[in-house]
Design a protein around this motif. Structure first.
Motif, mmCIF file in Angstrom:
data_model
loop_
_atom_site.group_PDB
_atom_site.id
_atom_site.type_symbol
_atom_site.label_atom_id
_atom_site.label_comp_id
_atom_site.label_asym_id
_atom_site.label_seq_id
_atom_site.Cartn_x
_atom_site.Cartn_y
_atom_site.Cartn_z
ATOM 1 N N ALA A 127 0.818 -1.209 0.000
ATOM 2 C CA ALA A 127 0.000 0.000 0.000
ATOM 3 C C ALA A 127 0.855 1.263 0.000
ATOM 4 O O ALA A 127 0.457 2.294 -0.548
ATOM 5 C CB ALA A 127 -0.923 -0.006 1.216
ATOM 6 N N ALA A 128 2.050 1.184 0.611
ATOM 7 C CA ALA A 128 2.901 2.370 0.732
ATOM 8 C C ALA A 128 3.927 2.501 -0.380
ATOM 9 O O ALA A 128 4.633 3.512 -0.446
ATOM 10 C CB ALA A 128 3.617 2.354 2.086
ATOM 11 N N ALA A 129 4.020 1.517 -1.260
ATOM 12 C CA ALA A 129 5.058 1.526 -2.290
ATOM 13 C C ALA A 129 4.604 2.270 -3.540
ATOM 14 O O ALA A 129 3.460 2.135 -3.977
ATOM 15 C CB ALA A 129 5.449 0.097 -2.655
ATOM 16 N N GLU A 130 5.534 3.027 -4.106
ATOM 17 C CA GLU A 130 5.284 3.611 -5.428
ATOM 18 C C GLU A 130 5.224 2.514 -6.477
ATOM 19 O O GLU A 130 4.439 2.582 -7.424
ATOM 20 C CB GLU A 130 6.409 4.597 -5.766
ATOM 21 N N ALA A 131 6.052 1.463 -6.285
ATOM 22 C CA ALA A 131 6.040 0.341 -7.228
ATOM 23 C C ALA A 131 6.764 -0.843 -6.601
ATOM 24 O O ALA A 131 7.673 -0.685 -5.775
ATOM 25 C CB ALA A 131 6.698 0.707 -8.552
ATOM 26 N N LEU A 132 6.364 -2.024 -7.001
ATOM 27 C CA LEU A 132 7.118 -3.238 -6.729
ATOM 28 C C LEU A 132 8.141 -3.414 -7.835
ATOM 29 O O LEU A 132 7.814 -3.263 -9.024
ATOM 30 C CB LEU A 132 6.181 -4.446 -6.714
ATOM 31 N N VAL A 133 9.386 -3.759 -7.479
ATOM 32 C CA VAL A 133 10.401 -4.059 -8.484
ATOM 33 C C VAL A 133 10.727 -5.551 -8.423
ATOM 34 O O VAL A 133 10.870 -6.126 -7.344
ATOM 35 C CB VAL A 133 11.682 -3.207 -8.290
ATOM 36 N N GLY A 188 -3.237 -2.950 -6.459
ATOM 37 C CA GLY A 188 -3.144 -1.680 -7.168
ATOM 38 C C GLY A 188 -1.763 -1.080 -7.160
ATOM 39 O O GLY A 188 -1.592 0.107 -7.487
ATOM 40 N N CYS A 189 -0.752 -1.872 -6.817
ATOM 41 C CA CYS A 189 0.625 -1.380 -6.770
ATOM 42 C C CYS A 189 1.279 -1.583 -8.129
ATOM 43 O O CYS A 189 1.317 -2.713 -8.640
ATOM 44 C CB CYS A 189 1.401 -2.125 -5.691
ATOM 45 N N PRO A 190 1.825 -0.531 -8.744
ATOM 46 C CA PRO A 190 2.514 -0.705 -10.028
ATOM 47 C C PRO A 190 3.676 -1.683 -9.920
ATOM 48 O O PRO A 190 4.258 -1.863 -8.844
ATOM 49 C CB PRO A 190 3.008 0.711 -10.355
ATOM 50 N N VAL A 191 4.009 -2.302 -11.040
ATOM 51 C CA VAL A 191 5.072 -3.295 -11.076
ATOM 52 C C VAL A 191 6.050 -2.938 -12.181
ATOM 53 O O VAL A 191 5.645 -2.646 -13.320
ATOM 54 C CB VAL A 191 4.507 -4.711 -11.313
ATOM 55 N N LEU A 192 7.343 -2.971 -11.835
ATOM 56 C CA LEU A 192 8.429 -2.893 -12.812
ATOM 57 C C LEU A 192 9.169 -4.216 -12.708
ATOM 58 O O LEU A 192 9.611 -4.609 -11.629
ATOM 59 C CB LEU A 192 9.378 -1.737 -12.506
ATOM 60 N N ALA A 193 9.313 -4.923 -13.824
ATOM 61 C CA ALA A 193 9.860 -6.273 -13.766
ATOM 62 C C ALA A 193 10.724 -6.572 -14.974
ATOM 63 O O ALA A 193 10.556 -5.980 -16.047
ATOM 64 C CB ALA A 193 8.723 -7.299 -13.687
#
Length: 388
Positions: A276-282, A302-307
């Motif tokens: 909930a507190a993350a700008e994105a999961l990497v 609803g957390c964006p993901v960069l992978a």
């Protein structure tokens, strides 16, 4: 349908992708109508785990755990290390002397490493579930040739005993079938509980990146060691970027990465506040395999993901529509800076990603796919009692 379900671990607590996958599939099976009758046999953990004990009653018809024990010399000399680590004389004795095969319609082997414990001739159809392709995984990690060859031999034996195999993604299905032409590899991808993981709690902190996973797992350690220098390169241009590493059992290699802009939150009881507190999961993994649970759960929240491309194998997600895929390692600094500069773009993709997870990666639907695979095996029980 009555199923003997064999697992090398008790699917609790939910501290790894494999445990989560097994637990959620069992929970999904319990919600189906008609409900399959599952007899679950597991190998116990060696370490004591505090907290709520495993409660099998809502999930399965019966449950029995078997203590680990030292593997015999012949098994130590002929098998990959994982087979020895999860050895149980109790489970071997049960399967070879005490099992009442007439009580079941089918055997589900939840990991390849348990194959040596089955009798040479099982009088029932057999399904083998690969959470990852162990042979490919060992090769990618650079394990000794002897270890890789033992995994390959075990895989061949499994494919000789049954043509019915389950994998986590299309790529793994193609790899397994390319090596074993007779195999019918069916895909059951990972999933997420979209009721437990929901974007309503989101209050992202600007620039906060989240790395989530088991912190004693070699692919995760290598991913972090590769990613941190690229994070520092991005932070040189925008110091708002910072990394929160969340996971169980942190290896000393993780602690050596800590410093300005990088913090560790070990062994947390619930990952949802961190999502909930993350700008994105990497997810910068270079070595694949496994169920990619964290990516589905992040999008469900609803957390964006960069992978990396490797990290999203097997998922029915579209790069640039549901998440950002960073194709080259040196592309990470630019991707992180784009995230901070235009966060609304990533957040919009994450909401589309959540809808895709709801449509294609819902656990109860995936449990129904598992039952369909079992029914196919019952209808076409090829190699049902092969002598190996």
């Amino acid at each position: 349908m009555r199923v003997l379900f064999l697992s090398p671990v008790v699917p609790w607590p939910l501290r790894s992708g494999g445990r989560i996958r097994t637990f959620e599939l069992l929970r999904g099976l319990a919600q189906l109508k008609p409900r399959p009758e599952i007899d679950l046999h597991c190998v116990e953990d060696t370490e004591r785990v505090s907290g709520t004990p495993f409660a099998p009653q809502p999930l399965v018809h019966s449950f029995q755990s078997h203590p680990r024990s030292a593997a015999p010399l012949t098994l130590r000399l002929s098998s990959p290390p994982a087979v020895r680590w999860f050895h149980s004389d109790s489970l071997r004795r049960y399967l070879r002397k005490e099992a009442h095969w007439q009580d079941w319609d089918l055997v589900h082997l939840d990991e390849l490493l348990l194959l040596p414990y089955l009798p040479a001739a099982v009088p029932l159809p057999l399904v083998v579930h690969h959470h990852k392709l162990d042979f490919d995984h060992a090769q990618a990690l650079g394990h000794r040739t002897s270890v890789c060859s033992r995994w390959r031999r075990l895989e061949r034996e499994a494919c000789a005993r049954t043509t019915h195999h389950l994998v986590c993604g299309r790529e793994d299905a193609q790899r397994l079938s390319a090596r074993n032409e007779q195999v019918r590899a069916r895909v059951i991808p990972c999933g997420a509980d979209t009721e437990q993981f929901h974007p309503r709690e989101r209050q992202p902190v600007q620039g906060r990146l989240l790395f989530l996973g088991s912190l004693d797992y070699e692919p995760n350690l290598r991913a972090l060691e590769s990613f941190v220098p690229r994070l520092h390169a991005a932070r040189a241009r925008d110091p708002r970027l910072h990394l929160q590493i969340v996971g169980a059992r942190p290896d000393p290699r993780v602690r050596r990465l800590l410093g300005e802009g990088i913090q560790l939150e070990p062994d947390v009881p619930d990952v949802r506040p961190f999502l909930a507190a993350a700008e994105a999961l990497v997810a910068p993994l270079d070595i694949g395999g496994g169920s990619r649970i964290k990516i589905c759960e992040a999008l469900a929240a609803g957390c964006p993901v960069l992978a990396s491309p490797c990290a999203v194998e097997g998922l029915e997600l579209v790069a640039g529509e549901h998440l950002t895929v960073v194709h080259e390692p040196d592309g990470w600094p630019r991707a992180l800076l784009d995230l901070v500069e235009t966060p609304h773009t990533a957040r919009a993709m994450a909401l589309l990603g959540r809808e895709q997870v709801r449509a294609r990666h819902h656990w109860q639907d995936l449990a129904a796919r598992l039952v369909a695979a079992w029914r196919t095996c019952l209808q076409n029980p090829a190699k049902r009692a092969a002598q190996v």
